[in-house]
Design a protein around this motif. Structure first.
Motif, PDB file in Angstrom:
ATOM      1  N   GLU A   1       0.803  -1.228   0.000  1.00  0.00           N
ATOM      2  CA  GLU A   1       0.000   0.000   0.000  1.00  0.00           C
ATOM      3  C   GLU A   1       0.836   1.278   0.000  1.00  0.00           C
ATOM      4  OE1 GLU A   1      -3.214  -0.050   2.798  1.00  0.00           O
ATOM      5  OE2 GLU A   1      -3.834  -2.035   2.164  1.00  0.00           O
ATOM      6  N   ASN A   2       2.101   1.200   0.378  1.00  0.00           N
ATOM      7  CA  ASN A   2       2.956   2.384   0.420  1.00  0.00           C
ATOM      8  C   ASN A   2       3.759   2.608  -0.852  1.00  0.00           C
ATOM      9  OD1 ASN A   2       2.270   3.120   3.135  1.00  0.00           O
ATOM     10  ND2 ASN A   2       3.472   1.366   3.781  1.00  0.00           N
ATOM     11  N   THR A   3       3.674   1.686  -1.796  1.00  0.00           N
ATOM     12  CA  THR A   3       4.438   1.791  -3.036  1.00  0.00           C
ATOM     13  C   THR A   3       3.965   3.000  -3.838  1.00  0.00           C
ATOM     14  OG1 THR A   3       4.754  -0.606  -3.103  1.00  0.00           O
ATOM     15  CG2 THR A   3       5.076   0.592  -5.165  1.00  0.00           C
ATOM     16  N   LYS A   4       4.910   3.859  -4.204  1.00  0.00           N
ATOM     17  CA  LYS A   4       4.608   5.033  -5.021  1.00  0.00           C
ATOM     18  C   LYS A   4       4.365   4.591  -6.461  1.00  0.00           C
ATOM     19  CE  LYS A   4       5.456   7.903  -1.663  1.00  0.00           C
ATOM     20  NZ  LYS A   4       4.335   8.254  -0.834  1.00  0.00           N
ATOM     21  N   ILE A   5       3.435   5.274  -7.130  1.00  0.00           N
ATOM     22  CA  ILE A   5       3.081   4.892  -8.491  1.00  0.00           C
ATOM     23  C   ILE A   5       3.556   5.930  -9.506  1.00  0.00           C
ATOM     24  CG2 ILE A   5       1.193   4.377 -10.078  1.00  0.00           C
ATOM     25  CD1 ILE A   5      -0.425   3.433  -7.649  1.00  0.00           C
ATOM     26  N   TYR A   6       3.082   7.153  -9.373  1.00  0.00           N
ATOM     27  CA  TYR A   6       3.325   8.175 -10.385  1.00  0.00           C
ATOM     28  C   TYR A   6       4.637   8.908 -10.121  1.00  0.00           C
ATOM     29  CZ  TYR A   6       2.503  12.201 -13.397  1.00  0.00           C
ATOM     30  OH  TYR A   6       2.616  13.180 -14.352  1.00  0.00           O
ATOM     31  N   THR A   7       5.394   9.172 -11.172  1.00  0.00           N
ATOM     32  CA  THR A   7       6.702   9.819 -11.030  1.00  0.00           C
ATOM     33  C   THR A   7       6.616  11.171 -10.346  1.00  0.00           C
ATOM     34  OG1 THR A   7       6.528  10.697 -13.281  1.00  0.00           O
ATOM     35  CG2 THR A   7       7.785   8.676 -12.986  1.00  0.00           C
ATOM     36  N   GLY A   8       5.521  11.870 -10.518  1.00  0.00           N
ATOM     37  CA  GLY A   8       5.343  13.166  -9.862  1.00  0.00           C
ATOM     38  C   GLY A   8       5.301  13.066  -8.352  1.00  0.00           C
ATOM     39  N   PHE A   9       5.061  11.871  -7.834  1.00  0.00           N
ATOM     40  CA  PHE A   9       5.014  11.641  -6.401  1.00  0.00           C
ATOM     41  C   PHE A   9       6.173  10.745  -5.951  1.00  0.00           C
ATOM     42  CE2 PHE A   9       0.562  12.361  -7.652  1.00  0.00           C
ATOM     43  CZ  PHE A   9       0.268  13.439  -6.853  1.00  0.00           C
ATOM     44  N   GLY A  10       7.197  10.666  -6.769  1.00  0.00           N
ATOM     45  CA  GLY A  10       8.341   9.814  -6.435  1.00  0.00           C
ATOM     46  C   GLY A  10       8.173   8.390  -6.894  1.00  0.00           C
ATOM     47  N   GLY A  11       7.182   8.133  -7.739  1.00  0.00           N
ATOM     48  CA  GLY A  11       6.913   6.792  -8.229  1.00  0.00           C
ATOM     49  C   GLY A  11       7.654   6.474  -9.508  1.00  0.00           C
ATOM     50  N   LYS A  12       7.207   5.446 -10.188  1.00  0.00           N
ATOM     51  CA  LYS A  12       7.928   4.909 -11.334  1.00  0.00           C
ATOM     52  C   LYS A  12       7.280   5.150 -12.686  1.00  0.00           C
ATOM     53  CE  LYS A  12      11.016   3.159  -8.667  1.00  0.00           C
ATOM     54  NZ  LYS A  12      12.362   3.706  -8.638  1.00  0.00           N
ATOM     55  N   LEU A  13       5.977   5.409 -12.736  1.00  0.00           N
ATOM     56  CA  LEU A  13       5.298   5.551 -14.016  1.00  0.00           C
ATOM     57  C   LEU A  13       5.229   6.994 -14.472  1.00  0.00           C
ATOM     58  CD1 LEU A  13       2.241   3.128 -13.787  1.00  0.00           C
ATOM     59  CD2 LEU A  13       4.350   2.807 -15.063  1.00  0.00           C
ATOM     60  N   ASP A  14       5.454   7.212 -15.761  1.00  0.00           N
ATOM     61  CA  ASP A  14       5.278   8.539 -16.343  1.00  0.00           C
ATOM     62  C   ASP A  14       3.817   8.682 -16.778  1.00  0.00           C
ATOM     63  OD1 ASP A  14       5.035   6.988 -18.641  1.00  0.00           O
ATOM     64  OD2 ASP A  14       6.913   7.675 -19.521  1.00  0.00           O
ATOM     65  N   SER A  15       3.497   9.774 -17.437  1.00  0.00           N
ATOM     66  CA  SER A  15       2.110  10.041 -17.832  1.00  0.00           C
ATOM     67  C   SER A  15       1.528   8.962 -18.733  1.00  0.00           C
ATOM     68  CB  SER A  15       2.010  11.400 -18.528  1.00  0.00           C
ATOM     69  OG  SER A  15       2.376  12.413 -17.646  1.00  0.00           O
TER      70      SER A  15
END
Length: 98
Positions: A30-44
């Motif tokens: 549940e803590n895994t970041k998703i979007y790069t804008g939030f420090g995650g791995k996926l771009d738009s």
């Protein structure tokens, strides 16, 4: 119909892990970041693919059309795409609206 949203979201992320070569999604929690804008791995583009996969996946599981893309999802400030936990909560709220 009872549905385990967390399990299904983690399954979709695990499937995408191979497509995008993101090992963190294979063991996401549940803590895994998703979007790069939030420090995650996926771009738009990756986010668009994730949302499409989730909509298709949940629509099949529930045998109803599930639409996740809306103003709230696209909001940079309150996006449910920042991490897995917020995405699960968001999907649960959308399912309750069906």
């Amino acid at each position: 119909m009872s549905i385990d949203t967390k399990k299904l979201v983690l399954e979709v992320l695990s499937n995408l892990a191979n497509d995008y070569d993101i090992d963190e999604f294979k063991t996401a929690d549940e803590n895994t970041k998703i979007y790069t804008g939030f420090g995650g791995k996926l771009d738009s583009l990756g986010m668009v693919n994730l949302v499409a996969e989730l909509e298709d996946f949940f629509s099949q599981k529930l045998d109803k059309e599930v639409v996740l893309a809306d103003d709230k999802m696209m909001s940079a400030k309150n996006s449910p795409l920042k991490d897995v936990g917020s995405l699960i909560s968001y999907i649960d709220s959308k399912i309750k609206e069906l």
